[in-house]
Design a protein around this motif. Sequence first.
Motif, PDB file in Angstrom:
ATOM      1  N   THR A 302     -28.342  -7.386   2.523  1.00 31.85           N
ATOM      2  CA  THR A 302     -27.108  -7.278   3.283  1.00 31.85           C
ATOM      3  C   THR A 302     -26.061  -6.523   2.461  1.00 31.85           C
ATOM      4  N   ILE A 303     -25.536  -5.461   3.037  1.00 31.92           N
ATOM      5  CA  ILE A 303     -24.522  -4.653   2.383  1.00 31.92           C
ATOM      6  C   ILE A 303     -23.150  -5.092   2.898  1.00 31.92           C
ATOM      7  N   GLU A 304     -22.190  -5.162   2.000  1.00 34.00           N
ATOM      8  CA  GLU A 304     -20.832  -5.531   2.405  1.00 34.00           C
ATOM      9  C   GLU A 304     -20.283  -4.484   3.365  1.00 34.00           C
ATOM     10  N   ASN A 305     -20.032  -4.901   4.629  1.00 32.26           N
ATOM     11  CA  ASN A 305     -19.533  -3.985   5.636  1.00 32.26           C
ATOM     12  C   ASN A 305     -18.034  -4.108   5.862  1.00 32.26           C
ATOM     13  N   THR A 306     -17.496  -5.292   5.641  1.00 34.97           N
ATOM     14  CA  THR A 306     -16.059  -5.508   5.791  1.00 34.97           C
ATOM     15  C   THR A 306     -15.472  -5.872   4.445  1.00 34.97           C
ATOM     16  N   LYS A 307     -14.428  -5.194   4.079  1.00 35.04           N
ATOM     17  CA  LYS A 307     -13.824  -5.411   2.777  1.00 35.04           C
ATOM     18  C   LYS A 307     -12.331  -5.668   2.938  1.00 35.04           C
ATOM     19  N   VAL A 308     -11.848  -6.676   2.231  1.00 35.63           N
ATOM     20  CA  VAL A 308     -10.415  -6.944   2.201  1.00 35.63           C
ATOM     21  C   VAL A 308      -9.811  -6.120   1.074  1.00 35.63           C
ATOM     22  N   VAL A 309      -8.883  -5.242   1.444  1.00 33.97           N
ATOM     23  CA  VAL A 309      -8.291  -4.344   0.456  1.00 33.97           C
ATOM     24  C   VAL A 309      -6.803  -4.612   0.320  1.00 33.97           C
ATOM     25  N   PRO A 310      -6.280  -4.565  -0.905  1.00 34.98           N
ATOM     26  CA  PRO A 310      -4.839  -4.743  -1.088  1.00 34.98           C
ATOM     27  C   PRO A 310      -4.071  -3.519  -0.605  1.00 34.98           C
ATOM     28  N   VAL A 311      -3.010  -3.741   0.113  1.00 38.39           N
ATOM     29  CA  VAL A 311      -2.158  -2.651   0.586  1.00 38.39           C
ATOM     30  C   VAL A 311      -1.142  -2.367  -0.512  1.00 38.39           C
ATOM     31  N   ALA A 312      -1.435  -1.384  -1.310  1.00 37.41           N
ATOM     32  CA  ALA A 312      -0.555  -1.076  -2.451  1.00 37.41           C
ATOM     33  C   ALA A 312      -0.624   0.400  -2.803  1.00 37.41           C
ATOM     34  N   ASP A 313      -1.744   0.829  -3.376  1.00 38.46           N
ATOM     35  CA  ASP A 313      -1.858   2.216  -3.822  1.00 38.46           C
ATOM     36  C   ASP A 313      -2.144   3.157  -2.654  1.00 38.46           C
ATOM     37  N   HIS A 314      -1.923   4.453  -2.892  1.00 37.48           N
ATOM     38  CA  HIS A 314      -2.257   5.518  -1.936  1.00 37.48           C
ATOM     39  C   HIS A 314      -1.515   5.376  -0.608  1.00 37.48           C
ATOM     40  N   ILE A 315      -0.276   4.898  -0.655  1.00 35.96           N
ATOM     41  CA  ILE A 315       0.561   4.840   0.544  1.00 35.96           C
ATOM     42  C   ILE A 315       1.083   6.241   0.841  1.00 35.96           C
ATOM     43  N   LYS A 316       1.019   6.622   2.117  1.00 37.56           N
ATOM     44  CA  LYS A 316       1.404   7.986   2.495  1.00 37.56           C
ATOM     45  C   LYS A 316       2.353   7.968   3.688  1.00 37.56           C
ATOM     46  N   TYR A 317       3.036   9.076   3.878  1.00 35.54           N
ATOM     47  CA  TYR A 317       3.878   9.334   5.054  1.00 35.54           C
ATOM     48  C   TYR A 317       4.948   8.264   5.266  1.00 35.54           C
ATOM     49  N   GLY A 318       5.528   7.721   4.207  1.00 34.62           N
ATOM     50  CA  GLY A 318       6.570   6.711   4.354  1.00 34.62           C
ATOM     51  C   GLY A 318       7.803   7.285   5.032  1.00 34.62           C
ATOM     52  N   VAL A 319       8.335   6.552   6.027  1.00 33.20           N
ATOM     53  CA  VAL A 319       9.521   7.006   6.748  1.00 33.20           C
ATOM     54  C   VAL A 319      10.370   5.780   7.094  1.00 33.20           C
ATOM     55  N   VAL A 320      11.691   5.883   6.886  1.00 34.86           N
ATOM     56  CA  VAL A 320      12.623   4.791   7.139  1.00 34.86           C
ATOM     57  C   VAL A 320      13.171   4.904   8.556  1.00 34.86           C
ATOM     58  N   SER A 321      13.316   3.765   9.219  1.00 31.62           N
ATOM     59  CA  SER A 321      13.840   3.756  10.585  1.00 31.62           C
ATOM     60  C   SER A 321      15.302   4.183  10.594  1.00 31.62           C
ATOM     61  N   PRO A 322      15.825   4.644  11.758  1.00 31.50           N
ATOM     62  CA  PRO A 322      17.221   5.097  11.822  1.00 31.50           C
ATOM     63  C   PRO A 322      18.226   4.047  11.377  1.00 31.50           C
ATOM     64  N   SER A 323      17.935   2.771  11.632  1.00 27.84           N
ATOM     65  CA  SER A 323      18.858   1.705  11.238  1.00 27.84           C
ATOM     66  C   SER A 323      18.739   1.350   9.772  1.00 27.84           C
ATOM     67  N   GLY A 324      17.656   1.770   9.144  1.00 31.54           N
ATOM     68  CA  GLY A 324      17.418   1.424   7.760  1.00 31.54           C
ATOM     69  C   GLY A 324      16.874   0.028   7.556  1.00 31.54           C
ATOM     70  N   LYS A 325      16.472  -0.631   8.636  1.00 33.06           N
ATOM     71  CA  LYS A 325      15.985  -2.009   8.529  1.00 33.06           C
ATOM     72  C   LYS A 325      14.471  -2.101   8.410  1.00 33.06           C
ATOM     73  N   GLU A 326      13.790  -0.983   8.607  1.00 35.71           N
ATOM     74  CA  GLU A 326      12.329  -1.029   8.589  1.00 35.71           C
ATOM     75  C   GLU A 326      11.791   0.281   8.038  1.00 35.71           C
ATOM     76  N   CYS A 327      10.616   0.192   7.462  1.00 34.43           N
ATOM     77  CA  CYS A 327       9.932   1.379   6.946  1.00 34.43           C
ATOM     78  C   CYS A 327       8.521   1.393   7.509  1.00 34.43           C
ATOM     79  N   ALA A 328       8.072   2.546   7.954  1.00 37.78           N
ATOM     80  CA  ALA A 328       6.691   2.704   8.418  1.00 37.78           C
ATOM     81  C   ALA A 328       5.944   3.579   7.421  1.00 37.78           C
ATOM     82  N   PHE A 329       4.643   3.353   7.302  1.00 42.47           N
ATOM     83  CA  PHE A 329       3.841   4.129   6.372  1.00 42.47           C
ATOM     84  C   PHE A 329       2.376   4.063   6.787  1.00 42.47           C
ATOM     85  N   ILE A 330       1.581   4.915   6.156  1.00 41.10           N
ATOM     86  CA  ILE A 330       0.140   4.956   6.388  1.00 41.10           C
ATOM     87  C   ILE A 330      -0.572   4.436   5.152  1.00 41.10           C
TER      88      ILE A 330
END
Length: 1014
Positions: A302-330
Amino acid sequence: MKRLIIILLILFFGEYIFAQSSFSWLRYPSLSPDGKTIAFTYKSDLYTVAATGGTAVQLTNSSAEEWMPVWSHNGRSIAFASDRYGNADIFLVPAGGGIEKQLTFHSADEYPYDFSEDDQQVIFGGVRMDAVNNRQFPSDAQPELYRVSVNGGRVTQLLTVPAEDAKLIGQYIIYHDKKNRENPWRKHQVSAAARDIWLYDRQKDTYQQLTNFRGEDRSPVFTNNGKVICYLSEESGSFNVHRLWLDRPGTSEQLTTFKHYPVRFLSAAGNGVLCFGFNGDIYLQAPGAAPEKINIRLTSRTIENTKVVPVADHIKYGVVSPSGKECAFIFRGDVFAAGMEQGAIRQLTHTPGEEADLSFSPDGTKLLYASESSRGWQLCEMDLLRGKATVLLANGQENYQPLYSPDGKEVAYIENRVTLKIYNIASGKSRRIASLFSRRDHDQYFRWSPDSKYLLLQYNQPGAGNQEVGLVAADGSGSVQNITQSGFADEAPQWAMDGKMMIWKSDRNGLRGFSTSSSRQQDVYALPFSGNSFKDAERVTKLTPSAAMLADVLLSKSGHKLYYLVKAGAAYQLWITDVSTKTSTMPLSVKAEDCSLQWDTAQQQLFLLADARILQLDTTGQTQHSITINGTMKKDLPTEREAMFSHIWRRTKEAFYTAGYHGADWEAYGRNYEKFLPHIANNFELAEMVSEMLGELNVSHSGATGSNIAEEKEETASLGICYDVSYRGAGVKISEVLPNGPLDQEAFGLKPGMFITAIDGEEITADKDLSQYLNHRAGKNTRLRISDGGQQRDIVVTPVTPEAESDLLYKRWVKRNRDEVTRLSNGQLGYVHLYRMNDAAYRNAYSEIMGRYAGCKGIVVDTRFNRGGDLASDLGMMLSGTEVRKNTTDSQVESIEPGFRWTKPSVVIVNEANYSDGSCFAFDYQYLHMGKLIGMPVPGSCTFMTGETLSDGNLHWSVPSLGVKSREGYYLENHQTEPDIRVNNAPEEITKGRDQQLEAAIRELMKETAISTL
């Protein structure tokens, strides 16, 4: 009744039916010497199966990749490669299963080829260190041949020349050579770089080239008791098995007739039966018979098919909302949002493909993004209040980089990489705005005006090569206006002061590297607009007090303060300049790989995005609040690999530099290789499969790399010595101390012939390899015991990294060549080598040519093994000078003009490993009749590639997206440049310290300088 019978058959024979229809991509088959058993790799593990087929037995079971099985001659053991410690090491396992034993420990990749005839040693290839007398260029693409005991211990060198897939019988070693670092899975290459089969006689110390086909010949095996070799060759069009009698080399016999895909991994049993792989399956071929596919059943772990990954490195396309209360990223291809108060993240998309290019709606309730599927890129809109995504635009084209207009009524986007369009949300219709040039996905830059009537964009004027700032009407009327018209690199334009001004970055007054393509400093400039007049270059103002390596830039709403990020080493500095007084402060410095600045809509809050950190600043640059993005996500690995494969295939289809794919049926190849995805266990295997597919294009700069992330990664430190590679006793025998290395200190008094007998108090024994003593010691104080004629003493030294050792070996190689040129020419000629085509290489070459050798009559320019870059034009300009006048008095010449160009004779040494811009330069030098090319033909790889690291941050791939044509109109890709004087460095000569190509260059240049001085 029929349905019941089918169900019963599946219940009773389900494993067999499943195996027959589902298992493929069986790689690296190796036939046992008695011809009864086949070892192979499937989903990263080794298996064995009877040569008649049947159920395979799993031999290894680890999270690493295990491949390249090689049988001992008695059939009891199997050597194989494994990357358990971050690189390929040699392991040994009983053929019937059991405890695996690690034999090599060096951090360079090492691959098993054969056993010694008594089965007491494993023969393998790897890059450790050439023999001290060898004149071969010290490259990680030029491996040596070694042997190690099956019990482990001291590694000794068999051959110092590249000898891959080597096999031993009696006094002979058969192997194929390696001339450059091209993708090993490339097909159909016909050039001097293609591999050839060689025979080495160990008793006579002689080398014989057996094949002379201009394409690929590789993977030789002995048959008929050493009288015949079989090997893989593309002489018949695709890789097939050929046979050659050693008593009449030169005429081969084709044994198989496979088409469309290559035969791989040839091995042979003692009875002459051949084993090989073809298109994911394993075949056997008895003498005089046709090949037969082996039917194999297996049950893989059995090969590991689902992996839990930390959301930290390699964040891309960060953009702040117009109000400045939220940030979206990939992250890892999906869209996330993070609250600016607590930093809590939520995952907004869960798609198998990749998302990119985020844009908040003006009211902050919606989020635009591009989403990739097997059908291509489409524009999507996420309702942030309801958490629901809808497709905004999917029309069968590649659509990405969506950007809301400030009034929220329209979306600007890129179609098919090169067309800027605007989509009207109400009507659902798009209109064309401008045509641009593209090298890779998501590489366009454009910004809406505050009134939504215009767009500023960054573009290249056709044929000019430099970037300009353009302006175009959003209604589609008119063409792009060139606003900057500077001829320099003008980029990243922004609207400022509510549309009354434009600011942008330009290198027109910044410091720059010595070569044209080097990095350069930039300033921020401003151009005020008057009504609808956007073209008034005379009113350009420089806002920055001095040029710097700029990253991102913002201007305050009033236009009084300029905020900009400056790259300084591993950090980004935030600078604030008062535009009126020109005074500047630096309130903040952050260490990050990537940094950007953004305003909220009111321009009251400044946000600095630094990797996974977001800093909320006031207008003085003081940090008010900060969060660090942190969380986890689940990733379906097979689905992710399918998406990455689809992206690579489709991107190649749409952006390959020339029509026709060099004759490859790209649709058919895509369908063929796609079917193997269920049989891929990790990125190592995916990269290999992708490289096979891209290899069908017969093009340079193509292939993929990916690896398993080892928990423990070895790094073998270096003491900075050349050691006796044939010595087998206790301790290490010094052959040479590398100049400027860690042991090159007068106080140490080390000389050739001395021994290092212990490291940090541990005796260096003959049954333990030196690398085991040196792993993980780079940069650490280490105690060595030195033995000199029976006298022993201890010294403390700091070993260096493998990269530092490579640099020491390279400088040693250059010095040997330089000294030989000086000696043979009596100091009349100079010598310089260029390993890269970059600013550092140019500065060194200029310093040597115009400084050290300014008084010489000629210069030998050595470009062998040049890996490319972007310097050919600069180097050609420097070497093609013609003296037009002297600055002189009646008695003394002060200088000549041009004083920055070489105006005397030169010759250039080239070989099969000149790559990319190194290939371009060889072509240019000969085309412009600047001097003689000496050495071996240079394969045509003068092409621009597009490299990309995919969403998982581990898989990297590349393919050419921009070709290079001669003035006559033919592409230089696959156009070989023939030298004016062809000279090959024979292996029997170069191993003894003789460089025949360098000698020929010296002779030729001495003839030319003698003529020029008459």
